[in-house]
Design a protein around this motif. Structure first.
Motif, PDB file in Angstrom:
ATOM      1  N   LEU A  21      45.634  36.282  27.363  1.00 49.33           N
ATOM      2  CA  LEU A  21      44.522  36.552  28.433  1.00 49.33           C
ATOM      3  C   LEU A  21      44.547  38.278  28.837  1.00 49.33           C
ATOM      4  N   ALA A  22      43.443  38.430  29.201  1.00 45.35           N
ATOM      5  CA  ALA A  22      43.199  39.919  29.624  1.00 45.35           C
ATOM      6  C   ALA A  22      42.015  39.786  30.738  1.00 45.35           C
ATOM      7  N   SER A  23      42.270  39.209  31.872  1.00 50.79           N
ATOM      8  CA  SER A  23      41.412  38.949  32.845  1.00 50.79           C
ATOM      9  C   SER A  23      40.563  40.032  33.196  1.00 50.79           C
ATOM     10  N   ASP A  24      41.134  41.240  33.630  1.00 53.81           N
ATOM     11  CA  ASP A  24      40.260  42.225  34.280  1.00 53.81           C
ATOM     12  C   ASP A  24      39.359  42.898  33.073  1.00 53.81           C
ATOM     13  N   ALA A  25      39.619  42.543  31.897  1.00 51.79           N
ATOM     14  CA  ALA A  25      38.741  42.948  30.690  1.00 51.79           C
ATOM     15  C   ALA A  25      37.267  42.212  30.923  1.00 51.79           C
ATOM     16  N   VAL A  26      37.153  40.975  31.550  1.00 52.69           N
ATOM     17  CA  VAL A  26      36.145  40.267  31.570  1.00 52.69           C
ATOM     18  C   VAL A  26      34.929  41.316  32.356  1.00 52.69           C
ATOM     19  N   VAL A  27      35.550  41.878  33.368  1.00 51.10           N
ATOM     20  CA  VAL A  27      34.550  42.512  34.219  1.00 51.10           C
ATOM     21  C   VAL A  27      34.050  43.783  33.365  1.00 51.10           C
ATOM     22  N   LEU A  28      35.068  44.580  32.493  1.00 52.73           N
ATOM     23  CA  LEU A  28      34.426  45.443  31.520  1.00 52.73           C
ATOM     24  C   LEU A  28      33.580  45.144  30.627  1.00 52.73           C
ATOM     25  N   ALA A  29      33.785  43.697  30.017  1.00 54.61           N
ATOM     26  CA  ALA A  29      32.996  43.126  29.032  1.00 54.61           C
ATOM     27  C   ALA A  29      31.458  42.990  29.658  1.00 54.61           C
ATOM     28  N   ASP A  30      31.453  42.667  30.920  1.00 54.09           N
ATOM     29  CA  ASP A  30      30.114  42.698  31.646  1.00 54.09           C
ATOM     30  C   ASP A  30      29.518  44.140  31.506  1.00 54.09           C
ATOM     31  N   ILE A  31      30.295  44.974  32.121  1.00 57.11           N
ATOM     32  CA  ILE A  31      29.713  46.542  32.237  1.00 57.11           C
ATOM     33  C   ILE A  31      29.111  46.900  30.819  1.00 57.11           C
ATOM     34  N   VAL A  32      29.907  46.645  29.955  1.00 59.83           N
ATOM     35  CA  VAL A  32      29.580  47.042  28.507  1.00 59.83           C
ATOM     36  C   VAL A  32      28.574  46.291  27.731  1.00 59.83           C
ATOM     37  N   ASN A  33      28.775  44.882  27.954  1.00 66.17           N
ATOM     38  CA  ASN A  33      28.054  44.019  27.063  1.00 66.17           C
ATOM     39  C   ASN A  33      27.506  42.915  27.744  1.00 66.17           C
ATOM     40  N   ASP A  34      27.093  42.865  29.087  1.00 65.63           N
ATOM     41  CA  ASP A  34      26.405  41.981  29.858  1.00 65.63           C
ATOM     42  C   ASP A  34      27.015  40.450  29.605  1.00 65.63           C
ATOM     43  N   ALA A  35      28.451  40.300  29.599  1.00 68.37           N
ATOM     44  CA  ALA A  35      28.921  39.010  29.295  1.00 68.37           C
ATOM     45  C   ALA A  35      28.916  37.832  30.454  1.00 68.37           C
ATOM     46  N   LEU A  36      28.414  38.237  31.558  1.00 66.70           N
ATOM     47  CA  LEU A  36      28.808  37.212  32.593  1.00 66.70           C
ATOM     48  C   LEU A  36      27.221  36.813  33.319  1.00 66.70           C
ATOM     49  N   ASP A  37      27.062  35.803  33.751  1.00 67.53           N
ATOM     50  CA  ASP A  37      26.049  35.087  34.453  1.00 67.53           C
ATOM     51  C   ASP A  37      26.271  35.234  35.929  1.00 67.53           C
ATOM     52  N   PHE A  38      25.505  35.832  36.745  1.00 69.74           N
ATOM     53  CA  PHE A  38      25.700  35.784  38.211  1.00 69.74           C
ATOM     54  C   PHE A  38      24.709  34.965  39.035  1.00 69.74           C
ATOM     55  N   GLU A  39      25.219  34.487  40.059  1.00 68.83           N
ATOM     56  CA  GLU A  39      24.271  33.818  40.921  1.00 68.83           C
ATOM     57  C   GLU A  39      24.451  34.352  42.279  1.00 68.83           C
ATOM     58  N   LYS A  40      23.305  34.740  43.114  1.00 68.75           N
ATOM     59  CA  LYS A  40      23.725  34.865  44.454  1.00 68.75           C
ATOM     60  C   LYS A  40      24.171  33.755  45.397  1.00 68.75           C
ATOM     61  N   ALA A  41      25.156  34.344  46.194  1.00 69.52           N
ATOM     62  CA  ALA A  41      25.802  33.234  47.210  1.00 69.52           C
ATOM     63  C   ALA A  41      26.169  33.981  48.456  1.00 69.52           C
ATOM     64  N   TYR A  42      26.610  32.900  49.352  1.00 69.28           N
ATOM     65  CA  TYR A  42      27.019  33.478  50.558  1.00 69.28           C
ATOM     66  C   TYR A  42      28.664  32.834  50.281  1.00 69.28           C
ATOM     67  N   VAL A  43      29.678  33.792  50.595  1.00 68.70           N
ATOM     68  CA  VAL A  43      31.134  33.708  50.474  1.00 68.70           C
ATOM     69  C   VAL A  43      31.647  34.254  51.537  1.00 68.70           C
ATOM     70  N   GLU A  44      33.034  33.572  51.986  1.00 66.60           N
ATOM     71  CA  GLU A  44      33.849  34.017  52.952  1.00 66.60           C
ATOM     72  C   GLU A  44      35.311  34.002  52.329  1.00 66.60           C
ATOM     73  N   ILE A  45      36.026  34.898  52.749  1.00 65.97           N
ATOM     74  CA  ILE A  45      37.537  34.744  52.347  1.00 65.97           C
ATOM     75  C   ILE A  45      38.495  34.130  53.577  1.00 65.97           C
ATOM     76  N   ASP A  46      39.332  33.283  53.117  1.00 69.03           N
ATOM     77  CA  ASP A  46      40.303  32.910  54.483  1.00 69.03           C
ATOM     78  C   ASP A  46      41.134  33.838  54.683  1.00 69.03           C
ATOM     79  N   THR A  47      41.341  34.318  56.072  1.00 66.62           N
ATOM     80  CA  THR A  47      42.237  35.171  56.506  1.00 66.62           C
ATOM     81  C   THR A  47      43.342  34.395  57.382  1.00 66.62           C
TER      82      THR A  47
END
Length: 312
Positions: A239-265
């Motif tokens: 695994l190299a999880s953070d590299a997934v972000v770079l794979a998108d920046i470099v090669n558009d590796a991710l599909d995104f969807e607009k959404a509403y999100v909250e974080i439990d604090t």
């Protein structure tokens, strides 16, 4: 025109691979790196970053040390996962003590400086706990309007967490900061739903280990997670999880969807959980984009092609 990229990291094995991909990409200009406490202390993360830059002869990249603890909680680290001081011993043996120092400016001031200089040409990739980005938003609430994309690495949308049943490590460690970034930065959220579904095959990792320096040291970063991947996911790879972000920046590796999100604090058993309003129950406008699918071939190609540039 190349993408101006600022990386906010807490190396950490996967941070290191992401850093190497960014440095190798022809169309990415790494304008700086900021460090944050997370996988290890901020002092260790800063030293690791400087040593990783020396490994690939990129000491020209400025590094700014940032927050040493979460906004409101005590720091919980992941050295039991990444190794003593944030990197495995097998990796540290291939690194030298850094001969360079971080710049004198705090990471938050450096982030804002780069935002003012590069404007919407700047992409920020926050790959650790979100403390520095939250503090930057506190000083400059219009940060997200000033820059292009802000990637927020963390979260578990439709899957379970990796540090609690509900929360991913980056969001759990500083839930308040993660919440601030989701609320105010309109980020691209890249969580476990995609990062735990792509690997670098073991055979490719072992092949890297046989190539010229510095690839054996880099291969040791990937090799460190092979046993965990086999036991937890039943896959023969690393695994190299953070590299997934770079794979998108470099090669558009991710599909995104607009959404509403909250974080439990709330601080309870769901602290740091990503509350993903998949079906629009809250009837609120989207505040971010969430990654829901990943191109595994593009990811693996990005990692391997990028790493091999360091011996060409």
């Amino acid at each position: 025109m190349s993408t101006k990229l600022l990386l906010d990291v807490d190396p950490g094995n996967d941070d290191a691979i992401a850093l190497f991909i960014a440095l190798a990409a022809d169309d990415v200009d790494v304008v700086g790196i900021t460090t944050v406490a997370g996988n290890t202390t901020v002092d260790n993360a800063t030293r690791n970053t400087l040593s990783l830059l020396e490994l690939v002869d990129r000491t020209d990249v400025p590094v700014a040390k940032g927050a040493g603890r979460p906004l409101a909680d005590e720091l919980e680290m992941a050295e039991h996962v990444h190794g003593p001081d944030g990197l495995p011993e097998a990796v540290r043996e291939g690194l030298s003590d850094p001969s360079i120092e971080p710049i004198e400016r705090h990471a938050v001031d450096f982030i804002l400086e780069q935002a003012h200089e590069h404007g919407d040409d700047l992409t920020i990739a926050a790959l650790g706990p979100q403390t520095n980005i939250a503090l930057a938003l506190a000083k400059e609430p219009s940060l997200s309007d000033m820059v292009g994309d802000i990637y927020q690495m963390g979260g578990a949308l439709k899957t379970t967490g990796n540090v609690t049943p509900q929360a991913s490590f980056n969001f759990y460690v500083d839930a308040a900061a993660a919440a601030r970034v989701v609320q105010d930065a309109r980020p691209k959220v890249v969580g476990l739903d995609v990062t735990e579904h792509v690997y670098v095959d073991t055979a490719d990792i072992l092949a890297l280990a046989e190539e010229a320096a510095p690839l054996p040291t880099i291969a040791a970063i990937l090799e460190f997670s092979i046993e965990e991947v086999r036991s937890k996911f039943g896959h023969d790879g690393g695994l190299a999880s953070d590299a997934v972000v770079l794979a998108d920046i470099v090669n558009d590796a991710l599909d995104f969807e607009k959404a509403y999100v909250e974080i439990d604090t709330t601080g309870g058993p769901s602290n740091g959980a990503t509350i993903y309003d998949e079906h629009g129950v809250y009837e609120k406008s989207p505040n971010c984009e969430v990654a829901l699918d990943v191109d595994g071939d593009a990811y693996q190609r990005t990692v391997l092609d990028s790493l091999r540039t360091f011996v060409e």
